[in-house]
Design a protein around this motif. Structure first.
Motif, PDB file in Angstrom:
ATOM      1  N   VAL A   4       0.749  -1.231  -0.089  1.00 38.24           N
ATOM      2  CA  VAL A   4      -0.078  -0.009  -0.126  1.00 38.24           C
ATOM      3  C   VAL A   4       0.925   1.225   0.106  1.00 38.24           C
ATOM      4  CG1 VAL A   4      -1.857   1.248   1.239  1.00 38.24           C
ATOM      5  CG2 VAL A   4      -1.740  -1.166   1.191  1.00 38.24           C
ATOM      6  N   ASN A   5       0.668   2.107  -0.672  1.00 38.63           N
ATOM      7  CA  ASN A   5       1.215   3.378  -0.780  1.00 38.63           C
ATOM      8  C   ASN A   5       0.404   4.505  -0.542  1.00 38.63           C
ATOM      9  OD1 ASN A   5       3.262   5.328  -1.384  1.00 38.63           O
ATOM     10  ND2 ASN A   5       3.174   5.178  -3.690  1.00 38.63           N
ATOM     11  N   GLY A   6       0.507   5.231   0.347  1.00 37.78           N
ATOM     12  CA  GLY A   6      -0.296   6.301   0.736  1.00 37.78           C
ATOM     13  C   GLY A   6       0.456   7.317   1.969  1.00 37.78           C
ATOM     14  N   ARG A   7      -0.622   7.545   2.821  1.00 33.93           N
ATOM     15  CA  ARG A   7      -0.503   8.353   3.846  1.00 33.93           C
ATOM     16  C   ARG A   7      -1.041   7.893   4.897  1.00 33.93           C
ATOM     17  NH1 ARG A   7      -0.869  12.206  -0.216  1.00 33.93           N
ATOM     18  NH2 ARG A   7       0.960  13.401  -0.440  1.00 33.93           N
ATOM     19  N   LEU A   8      -0.457   7.836   6.260  1.00 37.31           N
ATOM     20  CA  LEU A   8      -1.002   7.442   7.507  1.00 37.31           C
ATOM     21  C   LEU A   8      -1.660   8.928   8.162  1.00 37.31           C
ATOM     22  CD1 LEU A   8       1.564   5.124   9.278  1.00 37.31           C
ATOM     23  CD2 LEU A   8      -1.073   4.543   8.390  1.00 37.31           C
ATOM     24  N   LYS A   9      -2.757   8.704   8.528  1.00 36.67           N
ATOM     25  CA  LYS A   9      -3.525   9.780   9.239  1.00 36.67           C
ATOM     26  C   LYS A   9      -3.872   9.577  10.610  1.00 36.67           C
ATOM     27  CE  LYS A   9      -5.288  12.234   4.992  1.00 36.67           C
ATOM     28  NZ  LYS A   9      -6.445  12.700   4.446  1.00 36.67           N
ATOM     29  N   GLU A  30      -2.334   3.830  -3.621  1.00 36.84           N
ATOM     30  CA  GLU A  30      -1.971   2.735  -4.659  1.00 36.84           C
ATOM     31  C   GLU A  30      -2.159   1.587  -3.786  1.00 36.84           C
ATOM     32  OE1 GLU A  30       1.010   4.756  -7.854  1.00 36.84           O
ATOM     33  OE2 GLU A  30       1.882   3.978  -6.020  1.00 36.84           O
ATOM     34  N   VAL A  31      -2.547   0.448  -4.432  1.00 36.43           N
ATOM     35  CA  VAL A  31      -2.617  -0.872  -3.823  1.00 36.43           C
ATOM     36  C   VAL A  31      -2.231  -1.926  -4.721  1.00 36.43           C
ATOM     37  CG1 VAL A  31      -3.795  -2.611  -2.358  1.00 36.43           C
ATOM     38  CG2 VAL A  31      -4.504  -0.263  -2.089  1.00 36.43           C
ATOM     39  N   ALA A  32      -1.338  -2.729  -4.455  1.00 39.73           N
ATOM     40  CA  ALA A  32      -0.722  -3.901  -5.441  1.00 39.73           C
ATOM     41  C   ALA A  32      -0.496  -5.120  -4.635  1.00 39.73           C
ATOM     42  CB  ALA A  32       0.460  -3.379  -6.101  1.00 39.73           C
ATOM     43  N   ALA A  33      -0.283  -6.375  -5.408  1.00 46.29           N
ATOM     44  CA  ALA A  33       0.127  -7.652  -4.773  1.00 46.29           C
ATOM     45  C   ALA A  33       1.591  -7.485  -4.466  1.00 46.29           C
ATOM     46  CB  ALA A  33      -0.409  -8.696  -5.949  1.00 46.29           C
ATOM     47  N   ALA A  40       6.386 -12.162 -11.229  1.00 47.66           N
ATOM     48  CA  ALA A  40       5.868 -10.954 -12.107  1.00 47.66           C
ATOM     49  C   ALA A  40       6.753 -11.303 -13.357  1.00 47.66           C
ATOM     50  CB  ALA A  40       5.821  -9.951 -11.532  1.00 47.66           C
ATOM     51  N   ALA A  41       6.085 -10.919 -14.820  1.00 43.89           N
ATOM     52  CA  ALA A  41       6.873 -10.577 -15.873  1.00 43.89           C
ATOM     53  C   ALA A  41       6.548  -9.150 -16.083  1.00 43.89           C
ATOM     54  CB  ALA A  41       6.482 -11.673 -17.036  1.00 43.89           C
ATOM     55  N   VAL A  42       7.653  -8.319 -16.493  1.00 43.59           N
ATOM     56  CA  VAL A  42       7.441  -7.019 -16.834  1.00 43.59           C
ATOM     57  C   VAL A  42       7.865  -6.912 -18.391  1.00 43.59           C
ATOM     58  CG1 VAL A  42       8.506  -4.775 -16.713  1.00 43.59           C
ATOM     59  CG2 VAL A  42       8.501  -6.411 -14.643  1.00 43.59           C
ATOM     60  N   THR A  43       6.795  -6.244 -19.092  1.00 42.31           N
ATOM     61  CA  THR A  43       6.908  -6.232 -20.540  1.00 42.31           C
ATOM     62  C   THR A  43       6.769  -4.623 -20.863  1.00 42.31           C
ATOM     63  OG1 THR A  43       4.431  -6.295 -20.652  1.00 42.31           O
ATOM     64  CG2 THR A  43       5.543  -8.488 -21.206  1.00 42.31           C
ATOM     65  N   LYS A  44       7.569  -4.150 -21.753  1.00 43.75           N
ATOM     66  CA  LYS A  44       7.506  -2.766 -21.960  1.00 43.75           C
ATOM     67  C   LYS A  44       6.417  -2.602 -22.883  1.00 43.75           C
ATOM     68  CE  LYS A  44      10.348   0.836 -23.649  1.00 43.75           C
ATOM     69  NZ  LYS A  44      11.613   1.303 -24.089  1.00 43.75           N
ATOM     70  N   VAL A  45       5.697  -1.485 -22.808  1.00 44.44           N
ATOM     71  CA  VAL A  45       4.541  -0.864 -23.696  1.00 44.44           C
ATOM     72  C   VAL A  45       5.198   0.237 -24.555  1.00 44.44           C
ATOM     73  CG1 VAL A  45       2.277   0.069 -24.018  1.00 44.44           C
ATOM     74  CG2 VAL A  45       2.885  -1.533 -21.900  1.00 44.44           C
ATOM     75  N   THR A  46       5.041  -0.243 -25.769  1.00 48.98           N
ATOM     76  CA  THR A  46       5.486   0.847 -26.882  1.00 48.98           C
ATOM     77  C   THR A  46       4.373   1.896 -27.198  1.00 48.98           C
ATOM     78  OG1 THR A  46       5.007  -0.811 -28.655  1.00 48.98           O
ATOM     79  CG2 THR A  46       7.311  -0.569 -27.862  1.00 48.98           C
ATOM     80  N   ARG A  47       4.576   3.084 -27.247  1.00 49.76           N
ATOM     81  CA  ARG A  47       3.489   4.000 -27.533  1.00 49.76           C
ATOM     82  C   ARG A  47       3.733   4.717 -29.029  1.00 49.76           C
ATOM     83  NH1 ARG A  47       2.931   7.933 -22.535  1.00 49.76           N
ATOM     84  NH2 ARG A  47       0.720   7.623 -22.782  1.00 49.76           N
TER      85      ARG A  47
END
Length: 81
Positions: A4-9, A30-33, A40-47
């Motif tokens: 979890v990415n964020g802020r503690l209040k 943000e929340v991620a596994a 995990a496999a990282v793939t580059k997305v071409t734009r």
């Protein structure tokens, strides 16, 4: 497991009985596994030029989004859930 990415209040208040209470809340951006026990496999997305964000002062290009992909709210940030 999740990351979890964020802020503690932290806030303090008086309950119905007059007791002073303190709570700590997570304002998650943000929340991620977690990958601790996963792969995990990282793939580059071409734009293409049409996919690139508009430069400052330019109007955005016509939208071409794959079916089923949600549009970001007016604030520009995607919906967190």
């Amino acid at each position: 497991r999740v990351i979890v990415n964020g802020r503690l209040k932290q806030r303090t208040f008086d309950d119905k009985e007059g007791q002073r209470r303190t709570v700590v809340e997570v304002d998650a951006e943000e929340v991620a596994a977690s990958l601790t026990y996963a792969k995990a496999a990282v793939t580059k997305v071409t734009r293409s030029a049409d996919d690139a964000p508009p430069r400052q002062g330019q109007a955005p290009a016509a939208e071409s989004r794959p079916a089923g992909q949600a549009q970001a709210p007016a604030g520009g940030e995607p919906h967190p859930f």
